[in-house]
Design an enzyme around this catalytic site. Structure first.
Site, PDB file in Angstrom:
ATOM      1  N   GLU A   1     -15.809  44.172  28.595  1.00 33.66           N
ATOM      2  CA  GLU A   1     -16.773  43.501  29.483  1.00 33.66           C
ATOM      3  C   GLU A   1     -18.163  43.479  28.852  1.00 33.66           C
ATOM      4  OE1 GLU A   1     -17.000  44.911  33.562  1.00 33.66           O
ATOM      5  OE2 GLU A   1     -18.665  43.537  33.988  1.00 33.66           O
TER       6      GLU A   1
ATOM      7  N   SER B   1     -14.769  46.015  41.889  1.00 34.54           N
ATOM      8  CA  SER B   1     -15.760  45.005  42.265  1.00 34.54           C
ATOM      9  C   SER B   1     -15.685  44.732  43.761  1.00 34.54           C
ATOM     10  CB  SER B   1     -15.540  43.711  41.472  1.00 34.54           C
ATOM     11  OG  SER B   1     -14.187  43.336  41.507  1.00 34.54           O
TER      12      SER B   1
ATOM     13  N   ASP C   1      -7.879  49.383  40.109  1.00 30.51           N
ATOM     14  CA  ASP C   1      -9.004  50.063  39.464  1.00 30.51           C
ATOM     15  C   ASP C   1      -9.139  51.483  39.995  1.00 30.51           C
ATOM     16  OD1 ASP C   1     -10.730  49.333  37.466  1.00 30.51           O
ATOM     17  OD2 ASP C   1     -11.876  47.941  38.718  1.00 30.51           O
TER      18      ASP C   1
HETATM   19  O1  KIV Z   1     -13.758  45.574  39.121  1.00 27.09           O
HETATM   20  C1  KIV Z   1     -13.587  44.519  38.491  1.00 27.09           C
HETATM   21  O2  KIV Z   1     -13.523  43.421  39.062  1.00 27.09           O
HETATM   22  C2  KIV Z   1     -13.466  44.600  37.053  1.00 27.09           C
HETATM   23  C3  KIV Z   1     -13.457  43.315  36.288  1.00 27.09           C
HETATM   24  C4  KIV Z   1     -14.834  42.795  36.175  1.00 27.09           C
HETATM   25  C5  KIV Z   1     -12.798  43.458  34.985  1.00 27.09           C
HETATM   26  O3  KIV Z   1     -13.402  45.658  36.509  1.00 27.09           O
END
Ligand code: KIV
Length: 261
Positions: A177, A41, A79
């Site tokens: 999500e 994100s 991520d």
């Molecule tokens: O990238 C992110 O912030 C996410 C969350 C929304 C779980 O994957």
């Protein structure tokens, strides 16, 4: 370390927040949250892009490294960016390893279900803890859009299959999500590992929010799944307004802020 998260299932709710910088990480390290997610994100809330697709492995490493400086003892999940996994096993394991070795993450997260089980297995086999992510998958925006999942029995069945395939492949937890609450509840009941929801209702084993959303930093967005716990947009704007007024009026700096010989 990761087993502490797994052991919370059925005992206490798990709290996760995203974080992208040193100072915020330092604050989070003084709270009781269980996990920090360096989410992709960052593509939207840090880089100002419309989607997360442009985020690179280098960018996630950079942000993970500075978050780690602010929160040395936190459990940090990094991520995996779009196309940094799922192409070949070798590439996927190498990129996941970089997020841990160069970024200092304890675990990685990737978006997808049964189709990725093979890649998850290869990662966990070499000691990389993996968090899954099913339901609405922002990296697949061009295929599916931002659509709430789990509205039909078929969709729910498919989500349960995804969750079970990920669990069997070795993920320690799954982000759910943007699904109906009913779907997230059934998935949660069908796996032994904790689920962490965002826009997935109250029955998941934990919750995650994007920190800039819950701090109310962007006046232009307020998603249904989000709750603004404060309004940093107004707080920052008012502070900058006061500073500007005081400089213009010659009130800042005052004697308190001035050095003398
Ligand atoms: O990238 C992110 O912030 C996410 C969350 C929304 C779980 O994957």
């Amino acid at each position: 370390m990761i087993h502490k998260i797994v052991n919370k299932k059925g005992k206490e709710k798990i709290v996760m927040l995203t974080c992208y910088d040193y100072l915020t990480a330092k604050i989070l390290s003084e709270t009781n949250i269980d996990l920090i997610l360096v989410g992709d994100s960052l593509g939207t809330v840090i880089k100002g892009e419309k989607t997360t697709l442009s985020v690179t492995v280098e960018e996630v490493i950079y942000h993970t490294r500075i978050v780690r400086k602010g929160a040395p003892d936190a459990i940090i999940v990094a991520d995996m960016p779009f196309l940094s996994y799922g192409t070949s096993v070798e590439e996927s394991v190498k990129n996941a390893g970089r997020l841990m070795k160069e970024g200092g993450a304890n675990a990685v997260k990737l978006e997808g279900g049964k189709e990725l089980a093979h890649f998850v297995g290869a990662m966990t086999n070499v000691g990389i803890p993996v968090m899954g992510h099913i339901g609405l998958k922002p990296q697949s925006i061009n295929l599916y859009g931002y659509k709430i999942a789990g509205k039909t029995e078929d969709e729910i069945k498919s989500l349960i299959e995804d969750a079970k395939a990920l669990e069997n492949a070795g993920v320690f937890s799954i982000v759910i999500e943007g699904t109906t609450e009913e779907a997230a509840k059934i998935i949660t009941e069908n796996v032994k590992i904790p689920t962490i929801g965002i826009g997935a209702g109250k029955y998941t084993d934990g919750q995650v929010l994007v920190i800039t959303d819950m701090l109310g930093m962007d006046k232009d967005v307020n998603y249904k799944h989000n709750k603004r716990y404060t309004n940093l947009y107004d707080i920052i704007k008012n502070a900058v307004g006061s500073y500007t007024d005081e400089v213009k009026k010659g009130l800042f700096p005052s004697e308190d802020n001035i050095f003398h010989k």
